[in-house]
Design a protein around this motif. Structure first.
Motif, PDB file in Angstrom:
ATOM      1  N   GLY A  12      30.899  50.115  46.181  1.00 38.06           N
ATOM      2  CA  GLY A  12      32.127  50.677  46.730  1.00 38.06           C
ATOM      3  C   GLY A  12      33.171  49.636  47.084  1.00 38.06           C
ATOM      4  N   CYS A  13      32.822  48.373  47.023  1.00 39.19           N
ATOM      5  CA  CYS A  13      33.766  47.301  47.376  1.00 39.19           C
ATOM      6  C   CYS A  13      34.527  46.801  46.150  1.00 39.19           C
ATOM      7  CB  CYS A  13      33.024  46.126  48.006  1.00 39.19           C
ATOM      8  SG  CYS A  13      32.346  46.507  49.614  1.00 39.19           S
ATOM      9  N   ARG A  14      35.765  46.386  46.387  1.00 42.20           N
ATOM     10  CA  ARG A  14      36.571  45.726  45.357  1.00 42.20           C
ATOM     11  C   ARG A  14      36.622  44.249  45.686  1.00 42.20           C
ATOM     12  NH1 ARG A  14      39.098  48.309  41.657  1.00 42.20           N
ATOM     13  NH2 ARG A  14      40.640  46.690  41.332  1.00 42.20           N
ATOM     14  N   VAL A  15      36.438  43.433  44.659  1.00 45.37           N
ATOM     15  CA  VAL A  15      36.438  41.990  44.846  1.00 45.37           C
ATOM     16  C   VAL A  15      37.270  41.323  43.755  1.00 45.37           C
ATOM     17  CG1 VAL A  15      34.187  41.911  45.998  1.00 45.37           C
ATOM     18  CG2 VAL A  15      34.300  41.722  43.510  1.00 45.37           C
ATOM     19  N   ARG A  16      37.663  40.084  44.030  1.00 48.96           N
ATOM     20  CA  ARG A  16      38.361  39.267  43.035  1.00 48.96           C
ATOM     21  C   ARG A  16      37.455  38.092  42.697  1.00 48.96           C
ATOM     22  NH1 ARG A  16      42.870  38.863  45.371  1.00 48.96           N
ATOM     23  NH2 ARG A  16      43.905  40.383  44.087  1.00 48.96           N
ATOM     24  N   VAL A  17      37.269  37.854  41.410  1.00 41.65           N
ATOM     25  CA  VAL A  17      36.440  36.738  40.962  1.00 41.65           C
ATOM     26  C   VAL A  17      37.160  35.438  41.294  1.00 41.65           C
ATOM     27  CG1 VAL A  17      35.386  35.615  38.969  1.00 41.65           C
ATOM     28  CG2 VAL A  17      35.428  38.120  39.107  1.00 41.65           C
ATOM     29  N   ARG A  18      36.473  34.528  41.957  1.00 40.14           N
ATOM     30  CA  ARG A  18      37.040  33.226  42.324  1.00 40.14           C
ATOM     31  C   ARG A  18      36.548  32.136  41.387  1.00 40.14           C
ATOM     32  NH1 ARG A  18      41.509  33.469  43.473  1.00 40.14           N
ATOM     33  NH2 ARG A  18      41.940  35.055  44.967  1.00 40.14           N
ATOM     34  N   ARG A  19      35.255  32.178  41.049  1.00 36.86           N
ATOM     35  CA  ARG A  19      34.741  31.172  40.121  1.00 36.86           C
ATOM     36  C   ARG A  19      33.459  31.680  39.480  1.00 36.86           C
ATOM     37  NH1 ARG A  19      30.680  27.747  42.375  1.00 36.86           N
ATOM     38  NH2 ARG A  19      30.387  28.161  44.580  1.00 36.86           N
ATOM     39  N   LEU A  20      33.126  31.050  38.363  1.00 36.37           N
ATOM     40  CA  LEU A  20      31.897  31.366  37.648  1.00 36.37           C
ATOM     41  C   LEU A  20      30.981  30.149  37.702  1.00 36.37           C
ATOM     42  CD1 LEU A  20      33.509  33.018  34.492  1.00 36.37           C
ATOM     43  CD2 LEU A  20      32.687  34.157  36.558  1.00 36.37           C
ATOM     44  N   CYS A  21      29.743  30.354  37.361  1.00 39.73           N
ATOM     45  CA  CYS A  21      28.778  29.255  37.374  1.00 39.73           C
ATOM     46  C   CYS A  21      29.163  28.192  36.348  1.00 39.73           C
ATOM     47  CB  CYS A  21      27.389  29.792  37.075  1.00 39.73           C
ATOM     48  SG  CYS A  21      27.227  30.373  35.381  1.00 39.73           S
ATOM     49  N   ASP A  22      28.489  27.061  36.406  1.00 44.18           N
ATOM     50  CA  ASP A  22      28.764  25.959  35.482  1.00 44.18           C
ATOM     51  C   ASP A  22      27.881  25.993  34.237  1.00 44.18           C
ATOM     52  OD1 ASP A  22      30.747  24.920  37.129  1.00 44.18           O
ATOM     53  OD2 ASP A  22      29.316  23.740  38.281  1.00 44.18           O
ATOM     54  N   LYS A  23      26.989  26.967  34.144  1.00 41.51           N
ATOM     55  CA  LYS A  23      26.111  27.069  32.968  1.00 41.51           C
ATOM     56  C   LYS A  23      26.915  27.637  31.799  1.00 41.51           C
ATOM     57  CE  LYS A  23      23.118  28.915  36.039  1.00 41.51           C
ATOM     58  NZ  LYS A  23      22.172  29.931  36.433  1.00 41.51           N
ATOM     59  N   LEU A  30      30.013  35.906  30.444  1.00 50.07           N
ATOM     60  CA  LEU A  30      30.843  36.592  31.437  1.00 50.07           C
ATOM     61  C   LEU A  30      32.294  36.678  30.973  1.00 50.07           C
ATOM     62  CD1 LEU A  30      29.286  34.974  34.618  1.00 50.07           C
ATOM     63  CD2 LEU A  30      29.249  37.419  34.054  1.00 50.07           C
ATOM     64  N   CYS A  31      32.819  35.585  30.432  1.00 55.37           N
ATOM     65  CA  CYS A  31      34.205  35.583  29.940  1.00 55.37           C
ATOM     66  C   CYS A  31      34.379  36.572  28.791  1.00 55.37           C
ATOM     67  CB  CYS A  31      34.628  34.180  29.513  1.00 55.37           C
ATOM     68  SG  CYS A  31      34.852  33.048  30.903  1.00 55.37           S
ATOM     69  N   ALA A  32      33.397  36.643  27.900  1.00 58.95           N
ATOM     70  CA  ALA A  32      33.456  37.584  26.779  1.00 58.95           C
ATOM     71  C   ALA A  32      33.460  39.031  27.270  1.00 58.95           C
ATOM     72  CB  ALA A  32      32.283  37.347  25.833  1.00 58.95           C
ATOM     73  N   LEU A  33      32.848  39.273  28.417  1.00 61.96           N
ATOM     74  CA  LEU A  33      32.823  40.619  29.007  1.00 61.96           C
ATOM     75  C   LEU A  33      34.106  40.932  29.781  1.00 61.96           C
ATOM     76  CD1 LEU A  33      29.138  40.665  30.301  1.00 61.96           C
ATOM     77  CD2 LEU A  33      30.082  42.027  28.411  1.00 61.96           C
ATOM     78  N   GLY A  34      34.996  39.950  29.908  1.00 60.17           N
ATOM     79  CA  GLY A  34      36.244  40.163  30.645  1.00 60.17           C
ATOM     80  C   GLY A  34      36.166  39.779  32.105  1.00 60.17           C
ATOM     81  N   ILE A  35      35.071  39.146  32.500  1.00 61.96           N
ATOM     82  CA  ILE A  35      34.911  38.712  33.888  1.00 61.96           C
ATOM     83  C   ILE A  35      35.312  37.243  33.952  1.00 61.96           C
ATOM     84  CG2 ILE A  35      33.284  38.409  35.790  1.00 61.96           C
ATOM     85  CD1 ILE A  35      31.696  40.764  34.605  1.00 61.96           C
ATOM     86  N   THR A  36      36.549  37.021  34.375  1.00 65.90           N
ATOM     87  CA  THR A  36      37.115  35.676  34.446  1.00 65.90           C
ATOM     88  C   THR A  36      37.698  35.452  35.837  1.00 65.90           C
ATOM     89  OG1 THR A  36      39.230  36.499  33.616  1.00 65.90           O
ATOM     90  CG2 THR A  36      37.684  35.653  31.977  1.00 65.90           C
ATOM     91  N   PRO A  37      37.894  34.200  36.237  1.00 72.03           N
ATOM     92  CA  PRO A  37      38.503  33.952  37.547  1.00 72.03           C
ATOM     93  C   PRO A  37      39.846  34.669  37.686  1.00 72.03           C
ATOM     94  CG  PRO A  37      37.546  31.940  36.717  1.00 72.03           C
ATOM     95  CD  PRO A  37      37.477  32.944  35.596  1.00 72.03           C
ATOM     96  N   GLY A  38      40.032  35.334  38.840  1.00 74.32           N
ATOM     97  CA  GLY A  38      41.250  36.094  39.113  1.00 74.32           C
ATOM     98  C   GLY A  38      41.130  37.576  38.817  1.00 74.32           C
ATOM     99  N   THR A  39      40.105  37.968  38.077  1.00 71.94           N
ATOM    100  CA  THR A  39      39.907  39.370  37.716  1.00 71.94           C
ATOM    101  C   THR A  39      39.395  40.164  38.909  1.00 71.94           C
ATOM    102  OG1 THR A  39      39.334  38.724  35.464  1.00 71.94           O
ATOM    103  CG2 THR A  39      38.680  40.921  36.146  1.00 71.94           C
ATOM    104  N   GLU A  40      39.903  41.385  39.074  1.00 67.32           N
ATOM    105  CA  GLU A  40      39.408  42.274  40.120  1.00 67.32           C
ATOM    106  C   GLU A  40      38.322  43.173  39.551  1.00 67.32           C
ATOM    107  OE1 GLU A  40      42.225  44.425  42.474  1.00 67.32           O
ATOM    108  OE2 GLU A  40      43.464  42.654  42.762  1.00 67.32           O
ATOM    109  N   LEU A  41      37.273  43.362  40.336  1.00 63.78           N
ATOM    110  CA  LEU A  41      36.145  44.207  39.966  1.00 63.78           C
ATOM    111  C   LEU A  41      35.894  45.222  41.063  1.00 63.78           C
ATOM    112  CD1 LEU A  41      33.511  41.409  39.203  1.00 63.78           C
ATOM    113  CD2 LEU A  41      35.016  42.474  37.552  1.00 63.78           C
ATOM    114  N   GLU A  42      35.354  46.349  40.685  1.00 63.19           N
ATOM    115  CA  GLU A  42      34.862  47.311  41.669  1.00 63.19           C
ATOM    116  C   GLU A  42      33.365  47.427  41.472  1.00 63.19           C
ATOM    117  OE1 GLU A  42      35.151  51.999  42.944  1.00 63.19           O
ATOM    118  OE2 GLU A  42      36.514  51.220  41.426  1.00 63.19           O
ATOM    119  N   VAL A  43      32.603  47.213  42.513  1.00 64.11           N
ATOM    120  CA  VAL A  43      31.151  47.337  42.427  1.00 64.11           C
ATOM    121  C   VAL A  43      30.799  48.812  42.573  1.00 64.11           C
ATOM    122  CG1 VAL A  43      28.942  46.659  43.427  1.00 64.11           C
ATOM    123  CG2 VAL A  43      30.832  45.022  43.368  1.00 64.11           C
ATOM    124  N   CYS A  44      30.162  49.369  41.542  1.00 64.92           N
ATOM    125  CA  CYS A  44      29.821  50.796  41.546  1.00 64.92           C
ATOM    126  C   CYS A  44      28.439  51.057  42.121  1.00 64.92           C
ATOM    127  CB  CYS A  44      29.904  51.350  40.126  1.00 64.92           C
ATOM    128  SG  CYS A  44      31.544  51.179  39.391  1.00 64.92           S
TER     129      CYS A  44
END
Length: 82
Positions: A12-23, A30-44
């Motif tokens: 139920g929370c909305r978050v903004r991606v700040r950083r991804l792992c170094d692996k 994650l980037c291919a899925l559209g999850i990049t720094p600055g992107t907003e997500l809603e956790v379902c």
């Protein structure tokens, strides 16, 4: 609030991606899925896997991958009463 892992964010929370792992492999996936720094997500949901809504798509991330996403809560603008 400081950054936290996506796997720790309640449903139920909305978050903004700040950083991804170094692996490199996980970061690329994650980037291919559209999850990049600055992107907003809603956790379902957070029932064994992390289901999120991102860029008008629903995705399910395993716990290990969700642990590689660091995010912060989105402050929603408060509506001013008329």
């Amino acid at each position: 609030m400081p950054c936290c892992k996506l796997s720790d964010v309640p449903a139920g929370c909305r978050v903004r991606v700040r950083r991804l792992c170094d692996k490199q492999g996980e970061r690329g996936r994650l980037c291919a899925l559209g999850i990049t720094p600055g992107t907003e997500l809603e956790v379902c949901s957070q029932s064994g896997a992390c289901c999120v809504r991102v860029r008008d798509a629903s995705l399910v991330l395993g716990d290990a991958l969700a642990c590689d996403v660091y995010c912060e809560p989105v402050q929603l603008a408060q509506r001013v009463p008329d």
